[in-house]
Design an enzyme around this catalytic site. Sequence first.
Site, PDB file in Angstrom:
ATOM      1  CE1 TYR A 143      -3.430  -2.683  -0.342  1.00 51.04           C
ATOM      2  CE2 TYR A 143      -3.989  -2.467   1.966  1.00 51.04           C
ATOM      3  CZ  TYR A 143      -3.846  -2.545   0.714  1.00 51.04           C
ATOM      4  OH  TYR A 143      -4.957  -4.286   1.351  1.00 51.04           O
ATOM      5  CE  LYS A 192       1.074 -17.206  -2.339  1.00 52.11           C
ATOM      6  NZ  LYS A 192       0.327 -18.971  -2.153  1.00 52.11           N
ATOM      7  CG  ASP A 224      -2.868 -19.449  -0.264  1.00 53.64           C
ATOM      8  OD1 ASP A 224      -1.739 -19.855   1.051  1.00 53.64           O
ATOM      9  OD2 ASP A 224      -2.163 -20.490  -1.282  1.00 53.64           O
ATOM     10  CG  ASP A 248      -7.232  -4.035   4.267  1.00 56.16           C
ATOM     11  OD1 ASP A 248      -8.161  -3.714   4.591  1.00 56.16           O
ATOM     12  OD2 ASP A 248      -6.722  -3.322   3.182  1.00 56.16           O
ATOM     13  CG  ASP A 252     -12.183  -6.312   6.271  1.00 60.28           C
ATOM     14  OD1 ASP A 252     -11.779  -5.321   7.180  1.00 60.28           O
ATOM     15  OD2 ASP A 252     -12.973  -5.503   5.040  1.00 60.28           O
TER      16      ASP A 252
END
Length: 359
Positions: A143, A192, A224, A248, A252
């Site tokens: 980001y 990852k 994942d 992020d 959620d």
Amino acid sequence: MAEVKKIAVIAGDGIGPEVVAEAVKVLKKTEELFGYKFELEYGLFGGIAIDEKGTPLPQETLEMCQRADAVLLGAVGGPKWDNNPKELRPETGLLGIRKALGLFSNIRPAVVFDCLKDASTLKPEVLEGTDLIVVRELTGGIYFGEKFRREGANGQEAVDTCVYNVQEVERIVRQAFEIAQKRSKRLASVDKANVLETSRLWRETVNRIAPEYPDVELEHVLVDNCAMQLLRRPSSFDVIVTENMFGDILSDEAAMLTGSIGMLSSASLGEGSFGLYEPVHGSAPDIAGQGIANPIATILSVALMFQLTFGYAEAGQVIENAVKSVLDAGHRTGDIAVDKSKAIGTKEMGDLIVAAMSR
Ligand code: NAD
């Protein structure tokens, strides 16, 4: 005589002032029960600050936060300011306050209350015992990396760069280990590392630090797989630590386990014990001023403040138990009520929780 703790209180916009008023009642009740002393200072922030001071984050509000041990924030924003230029938007104030206060991690608990299991989209038996925290890095990663467009052989290309340095990884991972030590001593580091270089640095750093926390059981989980396991066996997680974008998305996803946004608390932490505590939800302009907002997310944010900033673990537990007992007795605000005609208001919910608080 208990040490005086300074709390900067920022009600903000929409339902912010309504839910913060109930959280303040909980703070006062804790003073009475435990003999703690809180000095509350109130400041303007967000849309209301734009209207009254011409800026979303007035200097005096920032200084008030810098003087405080912790900040309690309601919510900011609303349609009135949506079309303002960027520097006059409430969200710009949010980014500004996080940066100015050096907040580099976001903490979101996801606790499934037994009596609300039916409100989730997952089967109640899958949710049994879910009580986890996602610790998300907030200042680095894709980001904030360099972004640009360029002409390639097949037309325009877009590039987003993901960068992490060792120091950024170390400080958040240490924070997560320390939070795990205060809970059930299990930490899942999510990355990852089979594909990304930033993830390989992340994992190396976690492994180097881990021996300093021998009481914490560490596992590495690929992002994942973590996304799948959160839906399959959420109770297997205690503390999850991860980088900005993964956090992020996963926070959620974890939030949805609990069923209602009106129940979710959060903290943003910097170095040391300082933290900013706020509900996950926004200013809910659609229900603002009606006295029907659910104050539980903000009240649970106070419990989180007690646990993470003040080390008042017992007081935090008293608040959580009070919330549980009020829900178990069947009291619901409109957002979590099955029978909406029996829903109670914001103030009533706050009063019931305060009345249920006991040592
Ligand atoms: P929102 O969270 O404010 O509302 C989403 C839905 O959930 C609405 O239907 C609302 O009525 C309901 N809801 C939210 N909190 C509730 C509560 N405590 N009790 C009962 N119902 C509740 O999200 P939104 O509508 O996308 O955003 C509204 C405004 O809030 C926007 O201006 C947005 O920028 C701002 N916002 C601020 C923050 C923050 O202050 N940190 C976070 C998110 C959104």
